[in-house]
Write a protein that holds these residues in place. Sequence first.
Motif, PDB file in Angstrom:
ATOM      1  N   ARG A 145      35.970   8.713  13.876  1.00 38.39           N
ATOM      2  CA  ARG A 145      36.044   7.317  14.304  1.00 38.39           C
ATOM      3  C   ARG A 145      35.372   7.136  15.666  1.00 38.39           C
ATOM      4  O   ARG A 145      34.608   6.202  15.876  1.00 38.39           O
ATOM      5  CB  ARG A 145      37.494   6.841  14.377  1.00 38.39           C
ATOM      6  N   ARG A 146      35.645   8.065  16.601  1.00 39.31           N
ATOM      7  CA  ARG A 146      35.039   7.965  17.928  1.00 39.31           C
ATOM      8  C   ARG A 146      33.521   8.085  17.858  1.00 39.31           C
ATOM      9  O   ARG A 146      32.803   7.380  18.552  1.00 39.31           O
ATOM     10  CB  ARG A 146      35.615   9.024  18.866  1.00 39.31           C
ATOM     11  N   TRP A 147      33.010   8.995  17.000  1.00 34.93           N
ATOM     12  CA  TRP A 147      31.563   9.158  16.868  1.00 34.93           C
ATOM     13  C   TRP A 147      30.946   7.887  16.301  1.00 34.93           C
ATOM     14  O   TRP A 147      29.911   7.423  16.796  1.00 34.93           O
ATOM     15  CB  TRP A 147      31.231  10.344  15.967  1.00 34.93           C
ATOM     16  N   ASP A 166      30.805  15.999  15.698  1.00 35.14           N
ATOM     17  CA  ASP A 166      31.841  17.018  15.634  1.00 35.14           C
ATOM     18  C   ASP A 166      32.962  16.444  14.775  1.00 35.14           C
ATOM     19  O   ASP A 166      33.888  15.833  15.270  1.00 35.14           O
ATOM     20  CB  ASP A 166      32.343  17.346  17.048  1.00 35.14           C
ATOM     21  N   PHE A 167      32.828  16.611  13.468  1.00 38.86           N
ATOM     22  CA  PHE A 167      33.719  15.943  12.538  1.00 38.86           C
ATOM     23  C   PHE A 167      34.817  16.894  12.058  1.00 38.86           C
ATOM     24  O   PHE A 167      34.824  17.320  10.916  1.00 38.86           O
ATOM     25  CB  PHE A 167      32.944  15.398  11.342  1.00 38.86           C
ATOM     26  N   VAL A 212      30.206   0.418  11.212  1.00 44.30           N
ATOM     27  CA  VAL A 212      31.475  -0.265  10.949  1.00 44.30           C
ATOM     28  C   VAL A 212      31.817  -0.145   9.466  1.00 44.30           C
ATOM     29  O   VAL A 212      32.960   0.135   9.100  1.00 44.30           O
ATOM     30  CB  VAL A 212      31.400  -1.748  11.381  1.00 44.30           C
ATOM     31  N   ARG A 213      30.834  -0.332   8.609  1.00 47.11           N
ATOM     32  CA  ARG A 213      31.065  -0.221   7.169  1.00 47.11           C
ATOM     33  C   ARG A 213      31.454   1.196   6.780  1.00 47.11           C
ATOM     34  O   ARG A 213      32.254   1.391   5.861  1.00 47.11           O
ATOM     35  CB  ARG A 213      29.820  -0.654   6.409  1.00 47.11           C
ATOM     36  N   THR A 214      30.886   2.170   7.458  1.00 51.68           N
ATOM     37  CA  THR A 214      31.228   3.569   7.167  1.00 51.68           C
ATOM     38  C   THR A 214      32.698   3.827   7.444  1.00 51.68           C
ATOM     39  O   THR A 214      33.387   4.465   6.652  1.00 51.68           O
ATOM     40  CB  THR A 214      30.357   4.522   8.013  1.00 51.68           C
ATOM     41  N   ARG A 248      27.776   3.134  17.163  1.00 53.94           N
ATOM     42  CA  ARG A 248      27.649   1.677  16.998  1.00 53.94           C
ATOM     43  C   ARG A 248      27.330   1.011  18.326  1.00 53.94           C
ATOM     44  O   ARG A 248      26.427   0.171  18.419  1.00 53.94           O
ATOM     45  CB  ARG A 248      28.942   1.106  16.428  1.00 53.94           C
ATOM     46  N   MET A 249      28.044   1.397  19.377  1.00 54.21           N
ATOM     47  CA  MET A 249      27.819   0.777  20.683  1.00 54.21           C
ATOM     48  C   MET A 249      26.422   1.087  21.216  1.00 54.21           C
ATOM     49  O   MET A 249      25.754   0.216  21.791  1.00 54.21           O
ATOM     50  CB  MET A 249      28.904   1.216  21.656  1.00 54.21           C
ATOM     51  N   ARG A 250      25.961   2.323  21.030  1.00 50.41           N
ATOM     52  CA  ARG A 250      24.618   2.670  21.505  1.00 50.41           C
ATOM     53  C   ARG A 250      23.546   1.929  20.720  1.00 50.41           C
ATOM     54  O   ARG A 250      22.553   1.492  21.296  1.00 50.41           O
ATOM     55  CB  ARG A 250      24.409   4.174  21.411  1.00 50.41           C
TER      56      ARG A 250
END
Length: 151
Positions: A46-48, A38-39, A116-118, A53-55
Amino acid sequence: MADNINTQTRGRQAGEPNPEADAPTFMGGRRAALPAPDFNDSEQFRRWLNATRMRLRTLSMEMHMAAAEATAALGEIPAPPGTLMSKSVRRRRARQVTRHMSHGAETVLDGATAMVRTWGAFRRVYAAELAPRRRPAGGRRQFDVVREGGR
């Protein structure tokens, strides 16, 4: 009297949103592994990226553990009757099979690094939009860029 527990509202008040129930599903009704994209503003973006990343990091760790467990289990398979096979040969054969699992885990971890790079690329490319400035009166904007730390 039988207990009737509604798992859809456990721990929440009636009417509160349920993020698990609202999560996207795959065919067959299984929940998606990633959050729904949902951008609409940079904070959601950032939250997405962070949640993804965490998953992916968690999935990578689970895959590494599964590969290690499979290596140990396959290394314990006895040699076929009539053949001489040392323990080191059995372990090497097990690693030949499970190296693909380990490679998959590394690839998933590379995906987490890409998140992270994104975000870094987004901040670099959209630096002007992220800088504090006055908002123009009127006009409709589709993508609301939110500075880190609030609006």
